[in-house]
Motif scaffolding. Structure first.
Motif, PDB file in Angstrom:
ATOM      1  N   ALA A 220       0.920  -1.489  -0.030  1.00  0.00           N
ATOM      2  CA  ALA A 220       0.068  -0.095  -0.105  1.00  0.00           C
ATOM      3  C   ALA A 220       0.953   1.203  -0.100  1.00  0.00           C
ATOM      4  N   PRO A 221       1.583   1.507  -1.285  1.00  0.00           N
ATOM      5  CA  PRO A 221       2.445   2.583  -1.183  1.00  0.00           C
ATOM      6  C   PRO A 221       1.850   4.035  -1.047  1.00  0.00           C
ATOM      7  N   THR A 222       2.664   5.016  -0.684  1.00  0.00           N
ATOM      8  CA  THR A 222       2.443   6.231  -0.659  1.00  0.00           C
ATOM      9  C   THR A 222       1.801   6.755  -2.026  1.00  0.00           C
ATOM     10  N   SER A 223       2.426   6.348  -3.095  1.00  0.00           N
ATOM     11  CA  SER A 223       2.269   6.921  -4.505  1.00  0.00           C
ATOM     12  C   SER A 223       0.976   6.431  -4.813  1.00  0.00           C
ATOM     13  N   ASP A 224       0.069   5.538  -4.039  1.00  0.00           N
ATOM     14  CA  ASP A 224      -1.344   5.191  -4.272  1.00  0.00           C
ATOM     15  C   ASP A 224      -2.190   5.863  -3.513  1.00  0.00           C
ATOM     16  N   GLY A 225      -1.801   6.949  -2.688  1.00  0.00           N
ATOM     17  CA  GLY A 225      -2.533   7.595  -1.837  1.00  0.00           C
ATOM     18  C   GLY A 225      -2.733   6.919  -0.414  1.00  0.00           C
ATOM     19  N   ASN A 226      -1.765   6.000   0.007  1.00  0.00           N
ATOM     20  CA  ASN A 226      -1.736   5.378   1.147  1.00  0.00           C
ATOM     21  C   ASN A 226      -1.168   6.350   2.161  1.00  0.00           C
ATOM     22  N   VAL A 227      -1.238   5.974   3.555  1.00  0.00           N
ATOM     23  CA  VAL A 227      -0.242   6.424   4.536  1.00  0.00           C
ATOM     24  C   VAL A 227       0.308   5.087   5.251  1.00  0.00           C
TER      25      VAL A 227
END
Length: 365
Positions: A220-227
């Protein structure tokens, strides 16, 4: 005689130094627990072999060398005892492992799905066995399912009947491919969805990402809007609550708080949605201020995330009654995080201009 005079003491000294150095090397992360145990076994075997070969002479006249050898064997034994930690302690110190003795019972696993109204509930026992069959902990798998789609009771998973355990973007095995919906994999059965998620996680484990802490930034990477940090905390808290249950009928462990009651209750409110409460975060401070002013936002629906629109980035968090957002400056360190705005204000119609009043001149004036 020269070997007995110089060689044996030197060899024994080297063995002792190697044994002493094993623990610091493990603490520095240069050796795994398995490598440490294997090295200790080798050193113990060498020491015992020397002891057996030289035992008669040592007993007669070389008590110092005997002491060194006995010390070496004892050190190896201590290392083996220290490194033979139970899986739970190892997982706690190194991270939340995917592979572990189940931290949740099959009965509790299935009951949680049923109580949540999950469409996967009728297959709970079978799904539990599938996940265990891959050597993975069903509690960790269930926490991912809960965090991604509330057990497929909300969002795309529920609307489109994806039967997608971890909201995967692609299928791991093509024979399980039942199409794509809005960029997410769709499965014909819940069993296929659980198998694909398990094989993806097993692939992470085999590539060295054997803990939630290592895998989530890729999953769940940051680039996909995740934290990722918030995601990790949510998984850890949920698994801890299940593994802390005294029996299959308990959902949560006893949590102790210090400080004001309202802060403890807010933390529990967030936890019920698997969202981490951060008292110093601007969104959460704003939520409290609005609640005190009589404009509540309701419970949080998800962790905060970052979206992009026409090159502009926004931090966003969804609550039950409204959505908060903050524009992010081109240089993120210059962002005014206290500039929190509500979606409802954005949707409100603009105020109509005040009507112009033309003075009327009455008769006789």
């Amino acid at each position: 005689m020269r070997w007995r005079t110089y060689g044996e003491p030197l060899a024994l000294t080297i063995l002792v130094l190697l044994g002493i150095s094993l623990v610091p090397l493990r603490l520095l992360g240069l050796l795994t627990s398995l490598q440490l145990q294997q090295s200790a076994i080798v050193l113990a075997w060498v020491a015992v072999s020397l002891l057996v070969l030289r035992l008669p002479a040592l007993l007669q006249r070389e008590s110092r060398r005997l002491g060194l050898l006995v010390g070496m064997v004892a050190l190896a034994g201590v290392i083996l005892v220290v490194t033979a930690l139970p899986p739970a302690a190892s997982a706690q110190s190194q991270g939340l492992t995917f592979r572990a003795t189940p931290r949740i019972s099959q009965t509790n696993f299935s009951r949680i799905l049923a109580n949540a109204g999950s469409p996967a509930a009728p297959y709970g026992n079978e799904l539990y066995d599938i996940i265990r069959g891959y050597g993975l902990d069903p509690a960790v798998a269930l926490a991912f399912f809960q965090h991604e789609s509330q057990y497929c009771t909300t969002g795309r998973c529920a609307r489109s009947g994806l039967q997608n355990w971890g909201m995967l973007r692609r299928h791991i095995k093509q024979e399980r491919n039942a199409g794509l919906v809005d960029g997410f994999a769709r499965y014909a059965t819940w069993q296929d969805g659980a198998r694909d998620w398990s094989e993806l996680m097993l692939g992470y484990v085999n590539r060295g990402m054997d803990t939630v802490e290592k895998a989530v930034p890729v999953y769940a990477p940051t680039s996909d809007g995740n934290v990722p940090t918030a995601y990790i905390n949510a998984i850890r808290r949920q698994v801890a609550s299940w593994s802390g249950s005294a029996n299959a009928g308990a959902d949560v462990a006893l949590r102790a708080y210090t400080g004001p009651l309202d802060q403890a209750l807010i933390s529990e409110t967030f936890l019920a949605s698997s969202v981490v409460y951060y008292p110093n975060w601007a969104f959460h401070q704003y939520m409290l201020a609005e609640a005190r002013a009589g404009r509540p936002l309701g419970v949080p629906m998800d962790e905060s995330r970052i979206i992009m629109l026409d090159g502009q980035r926004f931090a966003v968090q969804v609550f039950a009654l409204d959505t908060l957002y903050t524009p992010i400056a081109p240089v993120e360190s210059q962002t005014n995080w206290s500039d929190v705005r509500r979606l409802s204000d954005l949707l409100a119609p603009p105020l109509a201009p005040a009507p112009t009043v033309t003075p009327q001149v009455g008769p006789g004036r």
